[in-house]
Design a protein around this motif. Structure first.
Motif, PDB file in Angstrom:
ATOM      1  N   HIS A  36       0.846  -1.206   0.000  1.00 56.06           N
ATOM      2  CA  HIS A  36       0.000   0.000   0.000  1.00 56.06           C
ATOM      3  C   HIS A  36       0.880   1.254   0.000  1.00 56.06           C
ATOM      4  CE1 HIS A  36      -3.465  -2.417   0.399  1.00 56.06           C
ATOM      5  NE2 HIS A  36      -3.551  -2.486   1.712  1.00 56.06           N
ATOM      6  N   ALA A  37       1.898   1.261   0.873  1.00 47.14           N
ATOM      7  CA  ALA A  37       2.788   2.421   0.977  1.00 47.14           C
ATOM      8  C   ALA A  37       3.527   2.643  -0.341  1.00 47.14           C
ATOM      9  CB  ALA A  37       3.778   2.226   2.126  1.00 47.14           C
ATOM     10  N   ALA A  38       4.026   1.566  -0.951  1.00 50.20           N
ATOM     11  CA  ALA A  38       4.723   1.679  -2.232  1.00 50.20           C
ATOM     12  C   ALA A  38       3.783   2.219  -3.306  1.00 50.20           C
ATOM     13  CB  ALA A  38       5.282   0.322  -2.645  1.00 50.20           C
ATOM     14  N   ALA A  39       2.540   1.745  -3.302  1.00 49.56           N
ATOM     15  CA  ALA A  39       1.560   2.216  -4.284  1.00 49.56           C
ATOM     16  C   ALA A  39       1.282   3.701  -4.109  1.00 49.56           C
ATOM     17  CB  ALA A  39       0.262   1.420  -4.154  1.00 49.56           C
ATOM     18  N   GLY A  40       1.220   4.161  -2.865  1.00 48.43           N
ATOM     19  CA  GLY A  40       1.010   5.577  -2.616  1.00 48.43           C
ATOM     20  C   GLY A  40       2.148   6.425  -3.151  1.00 48.43           C
ATOM     21  N   LEU A  41       3.371   5.934  -2.995  1.00 46.37           N
ATOM     22  CA  LEU A  41       4.531   6.658  -3.519  1.00 46.37           C
ATOM     23  C   LEU A  41       4.497   6.731  -5.037  1.00 46.37           C
ATOM     24  CD1 LEU A  41       7.338   5.290  -1.181  1.00 46.37           C
ATOM     25  CD2 LEU A  41       6.451   7.631  -1.252  1.00 46.37           C
ATOM     26  N   LEU A  42       4.110   5.640  -5.687  1.00 43.71           N
ATOM     27  CA  LEU A  42       4.028   5.642  -7.144  1.00 43.71           C
ATOM     28  C   LEU A  42       2.900   6.539  -7.635  1.00 43.71           C
ATOM     29  CD1 LEU A  42       4.616   1.858  -8.004  1.00 43.71           C
ATOM     30  CD2 LEU A  42       6.300   3.695  -7.843  1.00 43.71           C
ATOM     31  N   ALA A  43       1.761   6.499  -6.940  1.00 39.44           N
ATOM     32  CA  ALA A  43       0.591   7.271  -7.364  1.00 39.44           C
ATOM     33  C   ALA A  43       0.810   8.772  -7.235  1.00 39.44           C
ATOM     34  CB  ALA A  43      -0.633   6.851  -6.544  1.00 39.44           C
ATOM     35  N   THR A  44       1.664   9.186  -6.301  1.00 41.33           N
ATOM     36  CA  THR A  44       1.896  10.615  -6.075  1.00 41.33           C
ATOM     37  C   THR A  44       3.208  11.101  -6.669  1.00 41.33           C
ATOM     38  OG1 THR A  44       2.920  10.142  -3.911  1.00 41.33           O
ATOM     39  CG2 THR A  44       0.547  10.567  -3.941  1.00 41.33           C
ATOM     40  N   LEU A  45       3.917  10.238  -7.392  1.00 44.35           N
ATOM     41  CA  LEU A  45       5.273  10.570  -7.833  1.00 44.35           C
ATOM     42  C   LEU A  45       5.306  11.739  -8.810  1.00 44.35           C
ATOM     43  CD1 LEU A  45       8.259   9.883  -7.649  1.00 44.35           C
ATOM     44  CD2 LEU A  45       7.928   8.218  -9.483  1.00 44.35           C
ATOM     45  N   LYS A  46       4.419  11.740  -9.801  1.00 48.41           N
ATOM     46  CA  LYS A  46       4.419  12.838 -10.765  1.00 48.41           C
ATOM     47  C   LYS A  46       4.090  14.156 -10.066  1.00 48.41           C
ATOM     48  CE  LYS A  46       2.695  12.548 -14.840  1.00 48.41           C
ATOM     49  NZ  LYS A  46       1.739  12.357 -15.945  1.00 48.41           N
ATOM     50  N   ASP A  47       3.162  14.134  -9.106  1.00 46.79           N
ATOM     51  CA  ASP A  47       2.762  15.346  -8.390  1.00 46.79           C
ATOM     52  C   ASP A  47       3.910  15.921  -7.573  1.00 46.79           C
ATOM     53  OD1 ASP A  47       0.358  14.536  -9.426  1.00 46.79           O
ATOM     54  OD2 ASP A  47      -0.747  14.607  -7.550  1.00 46.79           O
ATOM     55  N   THR A  48       4.761  15.042  -7.045  1.00 46.31           N
ATOM     56  CA  THR A  48       5.808  15.472  -6.114  1.00 46.31           C
ATOM     57  C   THR A  48       7.199  15.460  -6.733  1.00 46.31           C
ATOM     58  OG1 THR A  48       5.888  13.185  -5.274  1.00 46.31           O
ATOM     59  CG2 THR A  48       4.555  14.770  -4.033  1.00 46.31           C
ATOM     60  N   LEU A  49       7.303  15.212  -8.024  1.00 44.47           N
ATOM     61  CA  LEU A  49       8.620  15.101  -8.656  1.00 44.47           C
ATOM     62  C   LEU A  49       9.437  16.374  -8.442  1.00 44.47           C
ATOM     63  CD1 LEU A  49      10.512  13.347 -10.394  1.00 44.47           C
ATOM     64  CD2 LEU A  49       9.479  14.402 -12.430  1.00 44.47           C
ATOM     65  N   LEU A  50       8.777  17.532  -8.433  1.00 45.14           N
ATOM     66  CA  LEU A  50       9.485  18.800  -8.256  1.00 45.14           C
ATOM     67  C   LEU A  50      10.150  18.892  -6.892  1.00 45.14           C
ATOM     68  CD1 LEU A  50      10.010  21.487  -9.789  1.00 45.14           C
ATOM     69  CD2 LEU A  50       8.049  22.439  -8.545  1.00 45.14           C
ATOM     70  N   LEU A  51       9.617  18.198  -5.889  1.00 43.96           N
ATOM     71  CA  LEU A  51      10.252  18.174  -4.568  1.00 43.96           C
ATOM     72  C   LEU A  51      11.555  17.381  -4.622  1.00 43.96           C
ATOM     73  CD1 LEU A  51       7.180  17.389  -2.275  1.00 43.96           C
ATOM     74  CD2 LEU A  51       8.089  19.630  -2.939  1.00 43.96           C
ATOM     75  N   TYR A  52      11.555  16.310  -5.387  1.00 42.03           N
ATOM     76  CA  TYR A  52      12.701  15.414  -5.443  1.00 42.03           C
ATOM     77  C   TYR A  52      13.768  15.905  -6.434  1.00 42.03           C
ATOM     78  CZ  TYR A  52       8.933  12.571  -3.483  1.00 42.03           C
ATOM     79  OH  TYR A  52       7.868  12.126  -2.738  1.00 42.03           O
TER      80      TYR A  52
END
Length: 458
Positions: free
Chosen positions: A298-314
């Motif tokens: 579940h946690a891994a899926a959440g990271l993948l699902a939000t990755l495009k939204d948060t890419l600018l943070l990374y």
């Protein structure tokens, strides 16, 4: 004393001046103090002060303008943020983070430093301060009786400025042959043994839980790992301070440490990997066991699902998108896997009780508070909504037909500023401020004509 996690109904643990008084009593030779505040880009800003200024570092604090969080990577005001002269450029109070008044052993004269966080004139946490964003995510875990356990890995290059200017090489001149990677080389570590001993001693003096140091995948590239902490705030504090330790100690040895995400096209970039697990109220890892593995997914899926939204943070800077290249060990696909370094979200090989996720997206120049807020927020999103990831990737993820990450900063800014997840994570005001700052940064690069363009077309 460290800041402890708290519930939403409990008052924040605010600093006082007792720690400063004790520090000064134990270090009577201190002559000056660096007051440090990481800005929105993760750049350390602040001021110098006399030792007596420490007596107000906890309360009421050291005056600094709130607009420090409206500066671009070059330290210039970004007017579109609306937090500069339009507000009268109001001051807030930077207050010492408990446990973060320490000696600065690299300084030529006896000196101290204190890491600080921003509060408003009325004593409320400043909503622009990335540290308070992370605290909000930690509070959500605490309200559920959960406690994140996190650790950072930090890659960097050591550059001899004189040699680099002369030859474009990293350090020593190696002659006409190819430069050598020497990954995991102990002899390469031994060649910098005095510097690394200095880094380790400075880290110990500042209470930073430094762990292993390894030779990384390029000439002059190294990695320092921090030990796991069950205090996410302290883990992010450790990381911003470790970057300062490495930078200052390298300078003392006539070298420049760079955390630039992709300083050399022909060599791997610098990453900042985050390891994360979660403890329950009994101190047990919620990812352990068969049921725990489902929570981990579940946690891994959440990271993948939000990755495009948060890419600018990374990947917050223009240069960082050059790092996202197939085969580079920097991820390009929205994928996860077990014991697989070609994916974004990796489950490292470990004992069952130590099962965790490794987030491999961030460049080493990213803001650790934003990075950890994005990682923990994404994990919580997946756990709360019970979503499942696609099948774990085995083998080379660069060749798998899965959604690909954009290598365009403009796409990342657009995804970030339009994201409902980011709005909930950051609040709409900070979401706009960060997007405005990054759009101005991108504009500066778009408006620059490179030497290659001139030599080709002039």
């Amino acid at each position: 004393m460290r800041e402890s996690a708290r519930t939403e109904n409990e008052p924040a643990i605010l600093p006082n001046n007792d720690e400063a008084a004790q520090f000064l009593a134990e270090n009577p030779d201190i002559e000056s103090v660096d007051f440090l505040i990481p800005d929105i880009n993760g750049v350390m800003r602040g001021k110098w002060g006399p030792t007596e200024a420490l007596n107000k570092a906890g309360s009421p604090g050291i005056n600094m303008p709130l607009s420090i969080f409206g500066l671009d990577i070059w330290g210039r005001e970004v007017e579109s943020t609306g937090i500069h002269i339009e507000t009268g450029d109001t001051d807030g109070y930077c207050r010492a983070i408990p446990g973060r008044i320490n000696v600065a052993p690299w300084a030529p004269r006896p000196s101290a430093q204190v890491l600080m966080s921003m509060y408003t004139e009325t004593g409320e946490p400043c909503t622009y301060d990335p540290r308070h964003v992370l605290q909000g995510i930690v509070d959500r875990f605490t309200a559920k009786g959960l406690r994140p356990v996190t650790a950072f890995e930090l890659e960097f290059y050591l550059v001899d400025p004189a040699v680099f200017q002369r030859s474009g090489r990293m350090g020593k001149d190696l002659g006409p042959g190819p430069e050598q990677q020497q990954m995991y080389s102990l002899s390469e570590l031994r060649g910098q043994s005095d510097l690394f001993a200095e880094i380790r001693a400075a880290a110990v003096a500042q209470g930073l839980p430094i762990d292993t140091i390894i030779k990384e995948a390029a000439p002059g590239q190294f990695e320092v790992n921090l030990k796991h902490r069950d205090d996410a705030m302290a883990a992010a504090d450790d990381t911003v301070l470790l970057r300062r330790v490495i930078t200052e100690c390298a300078h003392k040895f006539g070298l420049r440490a760079t955390f630039m995400a992709k300083p050399f096209l022909e060599w791997p970039g610098n990453g900042m990997h985050v390891h994360a697990s979660v403890l329950d109220a009994n101190g047990d890892n919620i990812f352990a066991g068969e049921a725990g593995d489902v929570l981990l997914q579940h946690a891994a899926a959440g990271l993948l699902a939000t990755l495009k939204d948060t890419l600018l943070l990374y990947i917050p800077g223009f240069n960082g998108y050059r790092r996202l290249q197939p085969g580079s060990y920097a991820p390009t696909r929205i994928a996860w896997g077990r014991n697989n370094r070609s994916v974004v979200v990796r489950v490292p090989a470990s004992e069952d009780k130590a099962r965790r996720l490794e987030h491999r997206m961030s460049g080493a120049d990213a803001n650790p508070y934003f990075v950890l807020a994005g990682v923990l927020g994404g994990m919580l999103e997946g756990i709360e909504n019970g979503i499942m990831p696609p099948p774990a990737v085995e083998g080379n993820a660069y060749n798998v037909p899965l959604p690909q990450l954009s290598d365009d900063m403009d796409d990342a800014i657009e995804d970030f500023e339009q994201s409902d997840f980011v709005s909930r994570l950051f609040g709409t005001e900070l979401q706009k401020i960060f997007a405005d700052i990054k759009r101005e940064e991108l504009k500066a690069f778009d408006n620059e004509i490179t030497p290659l363009e001139r030599s080709t077309y002039l």
